[in-house]
Design a protein around this motif. Structure first.
Motif, PDB file in Angstrom:
ATOM      1  N   HIS A   1      -1.507  14.360  -4.956  1.00 18.63           N
ATOM      2  CA  HIS A   1      -2.752  13.667  -4.663  1.00 18.63           C
ATOM      3  C   HIS A   1      -2.538  12.156  -4.680  1.00 18.63           C
ATOM      4  O   HIS A   1      -1.426  11.682  -4.936  1.00 18.63           O
ATOM      5  N   ARG A   2      -3.609  11.421  -4.410  1.00 27.36           N
ATOM      6  CA  ARG A   2      -3.540   9.965  -4.377  1.00 27.36           C
ATOM      7  C   ARG A   2      -2.960   9.414  -5.678  1.00 27.36           C
ATOM      8  O   ARG A   2      -2.105   8.540  -5.669  1.00 27.36           O
TER       9      ARG A   2
ATOM     10  N   ARG B   1      -2.562  13.661   0.711  1.00 29.58           N
ATOM     11  CA  ARG B   1      -3.285  13.628   1.992  1.00 29.58           C
ATOM     12  C   ARG B   1      -4.335  12.531   2.022  1.00 29.58           C
ATOM     13  O   ARG B   1      -5.164  12.478   2.931  1.00 29.58           O
ATOM     14  N   SER B   2      -4.324  11.684   1.017  1.00 27.90           N
ATOM     15  CA  SER B   2      -5.349  10.647   0.909  1.00 27.90           C
ATOM     16  C   SER B   2      -5.208   9.591   1.998  1.00 27.90           C
ATOM     17  O   SER B   2      -4.103   9.168   2.339  1.00 27.90           O
ATOM     18  N   ASN B   3      -6.345   9.183   2.541  1.00 31.02           N
ATOM     19  CA  ASN B   3      -6.374   8.074   3.501  1.00 31.02           C
ATOM     20  C   ASN B   3      -6.598   6.749   2.784  1.00 31.02           C
ATOM     21  O   ASN B   3      -6.626   5.699   3.415  1.00 31.02           O
ATOM     22  N   ASN B   4      -6.799   6.809   1.474  1.00 26.27           N
ATOM     23  CA  ASN B   4      -6.988   5.601   0.663  1.00 26.27           C
ATOM     24  C   ASN B   4      -5.693   5.309  -0.088  1.00 26.27           C
ATOM     25  O   ASN B   4      -5.237   6.129  -0.874  1.00 26.27           O
ATOM     26  N   PRO B   5      -5.135   4.132   0.122  1.00 25.66           N
ATOM     27  CA  PRO B   5      -3.877   3.823  -0.555  1.00 25.66           C
ATOM     28  C   PRO B   5      -4.087   3.391  -2.006  1.00 25.66           C
ATOM     29  O   PRO B   5      -5.184   3.004  -2.403  1.00 25.66           O
TER      30      PRO B   5
ATOM     31  N   ASP C   1       0.835  -1.193   0.000  1.00 22.95           N
ATOM     32  CA  ASP C   1       0.000   0.000   0.000  1.00 22.95           C
ATOM     33  C   ASP C   1       0.875   1.250   0.000  1.00 22.95           C
ATOM     34  O   ASP C   1       1.828   1.348   0.770  1.00 22.95           O
TER      35      ASP C   1
ATOM     36  N   PHE D   1       0.510   5.384   0.251  1.00 25.37           N
ATOM     37  CA  PHE D   1      -0.329   6.545   0.554  1.00 25.37           C
ATOM     38  C   PHE D   1       0.355   7.774  -0.027  1.00 25.37           C
ATOM     39  O   PHE D   1       1.492   8.067   0.322  1.00 25.37           O
ATOM     40  N   ARG D   2      -0.350   8.448  -0.904  1.00 22.98           N
ATOM     41  CA  ARG D   2       0.186   9.646  -1.546  1.00 22.98           C
ATOM     42  C   ARG D   2      -0.654  10.850  -1.145  1.00 22.98           C
ATOM     43  O   ARG D   2      -1.853  10.736  -0.925  1.00 22.98           O
TER      44      ARG D   2
END
Length: 167
Positions: free
Chosen positions: A151-152, A123-127, A118, A120-121
């Motif tokens: 961003h993500r 500020r995203s909490n979704n990897p 995973d 993480f890029r």
């Protein structure tokens, strides 16, 4: 040079796109390659690669692969922990195992937790779920992490997605 690939399915055809870039800092593609494919195989659950792989190979046929050191695909290299191939694995085989493949997926399979890393890029909490073949998984994850963008999704992958989905 690096190559990122994506396919988008329209009502009666598929649009396959490849973008090349020189560094992870690139914000715009060096080149854009587009192929329209009319005879697209029907989707088969669990065998998505049968639909997508021919589309990717069609656009790849326009590119001098001797200049490509890594290919990025939208999807998984492995779909389980036992090494069963996903799209990226099948592409690696189709290219005679000559070019490392990085899979970048938005969703994880519950069966491949050991074959993805995973990332993480921004500020995203979704990897993003990264997988790789022909190269070390940690290096693949670092490559995606180092790509331009706050961003993500890295800037170039977002650009690729936009080109693929445009009319």
């Amino acid at each position: 040079m690096y190559l990122a690939l994506d396919v988008h399915y329209k009502t009666k055809y598929a649009k396959s796109v490849g973008v090349t870039f020189l560094t992870t800092n690139d914000q715009v593609p060096q080149n854009v390659f587009i192929e329209m494919i009319e005879d697209v195989a029907a989707y088969q659950p669990g065998e998505f690669y049968k639909r997508e792989l021919p589309c990717l190979l069609k656009v790849i046929s326009k590119i001098d692969l001797n200049t490509i050191t890594i290919i990025i695909v939208d999807g998984h290299v492995y779909i389980d922990n036992d090494g069963q191939f996903g799209l990226g694995g099948y592409l690696y085989e189709a290219l005679d195992k000559k070019i490392p493949i990085i899979g970048v997926a938005k969703r994880r399979f519950h069966t491949n937790k050991e074959t993805v890393k995973d990332v993480f890029r921004g500020r995203s909490n979704n990897p993003l779920h990264i997988s790789a073949i022909g190269m070390n998984l940690d290096q693949a994850a670092q490559f995606i992490l180092a790509m331009h963008g706050n961003h993500r999704h890295p800037t170039l992958l977002k650009t690729l997605d936009g080109i693929t989905k445009s009319e």
